[in-house]
Design a protein around this motif. Structure first.
Motif, mmCIF file in Angstrom:
data_model
loop_
_atom_site.group_PDB
_atom_site.id
_atom_site.type_symbol
_atom_site.label_atom_id
_atom_site.label_comp_id
_atom_site.label_asym_id
_atom_site.label_seq_id
_atom_site.Cartn_x
_atom_site.Cartn_y
_atom_site.Cartn_z
ATOM 1 N N LEU A 186 6.311 5.933 20.639
ATOM 2 C CA LEU A 186 7.136 4.957 19.959
ATOM 3 C C LEU A 186 6.491 3.970 18.512
ATOM 4 N N PHE A 187 5.399 4.392 18.103
ATOM 5 C CA PHE A 187 5.317 4.371 17.061
ATOM 6 C C PHE A 187 4.785 5.403 16.136
ATOM 7 N N GLN A 188 4.693 6.746 16.634
ATOM 8 C CA GLN A 188 5.147 8.236 15.449
ATOM 9 C C GLN A 188 6.822 8.274 15.523
ATOM 10 N N ILE A 189 7.875 7.788 16.551
ATOM 11 C CA ILE A 189 8.758 7.521 16.521
ATOM 12 C C ILE A 189 9.608 6.557 14.913
ATOM 13 N N TRP A 190 8.648 5.714 14.896
ATOM 14 C CA TRP A 190 8.781 4.560 14.639
ATOM 15 C C TRP A 190 8.566 4.695 12.672
ATOM 16 N N ILE A 191 7.381 5.171 12.447
ATOM 17 C CA ILE A 191 6.325 5.211 11.265
ATOM 18 C C ILE A 191 6.924 6.467 10.725
ATOM 19 N N GLY A 192 7.779 7.179 12.114
ATOM 20 C CA GLY A 192 8.614 8.417 10.781
ATOM 21 C C GLY A 192 9.831 8.415 10.317
ATOM 22 N N GLY A 193 10.200 7.076 10.282
ATOM 23 C CA GLY A 193 11.191 7.311 10.148
ATOM 24 C C GLY A 193 11.117 6.103 9.047
ATOM 25 N N SER A 194 10.032 5.042 8.800
ATOM 26 C CA SER A 194 9.551 4.126 8.112
ATOM 27 C C SER A 194 8.663 4.500 6.940
ATOM 28 N N ARG A 195 8.076 5.611 6.667
ATOM 29 C CA ARG A 195 6.857 6.039 5.449
ATOM 30 C C ARG A 195 7.730 6.234 4.419
ATOM 31 N N GLU A 216 1.070 -1.340 -0.066
ATOM 32 C CA GLU A 216 -0.124 0.204 -0.162
ATOM 33 C C GLU A 216 0.875 1.084 0.185
ATOM 34 N N GLU A 217 2.923 1.029 -0.062
ATOM 35 C CA GLU A 217 3.347 1.688 0.161
ATOM 36 C C GLU A 217 3.474 2.917 1.162
ATOM 37 N N ILE A 218 2.630 2.208 2.593
ATOM 38 C CA ILE A 218 2.574 3.102 4.169
ATOM 39 C C ILE A 218 3.796 2.925 4.485
ATOM 40 N N LEU A 219 4.361 1.953 4.117
ATOM 41 C CA LEU A 219 5.993 1.957 4.306
ATOM 42 C C LEU A 219 7.183 1.826 3.186
ATOM 43 N N ARG A 220 8.081 2.005 3.667
ATOM 44 C CA ARG A 220 9.161 2.058 2.414
ATOM 45 C C ARG A 220 9.373 1.323 1.954
ATOM 46 N N THR A 221 9.595 0.161 0.594
ATOM 47 C CA THR A 221 9.918 -0.733 0.381
ATOM 48 C C THR A 221 11.206 -0.950 -0.160
ATOM 49 N N ASP A 222 12.309 0.166 -0.354
ATOM 50 C CA ASP A 222 13.309 0.197 -0.060
ATOM 51 C C ASP A 222 14.188 -0.304 0.728
#
Length: 187
Positions: free
Chosen positions: A177-186, A140-146
């Motif tokens: 924690l989720f906001q920190i994680w998703i901010g670097g993974s989006r 869904e391109e919510i998370l980085r695919t690279d």
């Protein structure tokens, strides 16, 4: 008519969990457990035959709670599902500390062996759910695919090791924690 038991099985397993977290598997023993429960030490044996059975039952109980909560997540919104899953893991963040000693339990005992098999199967169920959500999030391109999936998953799990130095409630802490994680993974 038999004497009333001084504690319930739930109280026994709750205390077992607390003591394993405090003393580790190697420091946990039945004498220590009996010192933290009311009544005679012999009451423990009405529930479990030995340390291995008690600890394996404790592990099964902890992961059963995680499985129950994780299986109730509505996965239609992938990002929300991942956030809810993180919250469940944060609430039981000591799960890995407890399960980390599973290999130390002697499995000659059928009851302990069955509980440990349940724990192993439950781990597999959780892994399938997490992998499914991560793959869907990448699709869904919510998370980085690279970023390879194992890296995303391992950093997700490493969030559980982040000390909650502000002593925030579990829900607030897991959201942060989720906001920190998703901010670097989006994407």
């Amino acid at each position: 008519m038999g004497r009333k038991q001084s504690f319930t099985e739930t109280e026994l397993l709750d205390m077992t969990k607390r003591l394993i977290l405090e003393y580790g598997y190697d420091g946990f023993h039945l004498k220590l457990l009996s010192q933290h429960l009311p009544g005679a030490r012999s009451t423990i044996y009405q529930y479990y035959a030995n340390k291995e059975e008690i600890v394996a039952a404790c592990m099964k109980r902890v992961i059963s709670n995680v499985i129950t909560n994780a299986s109730s997540i509505d996965e239609t919104d992938t990002l929300a599902a991942l956030q809810q899953l993180l919250h469940i893991y944060v609430e039981e963040s000591n799960l890995h500390q407890i399960l980390g000693d599973a290999h130390k339990i002697k499995t000659e005992n059928d009851r302990a062996l069955n509980d440990l098999l349940f724990v192993e199967q439950s781990h597999a169920i959780l892994k399938v759910q997490l992998t499914r959500l991560f793959e869907r999030a990448q699709k869904e391109e919510i998370l980085r695919t690279d970023i390879p999936l194992p890296v995303l998953i391992s950093t997700f799990f490493n969030l559980l090791n982040t000390p909650n130095m502000m002593n925030l409630p579990a829900q607030q802490w897991s959201n942060l924690l989720f906001q920190i994680w998703i901010g670097g993974s989006r994407s």
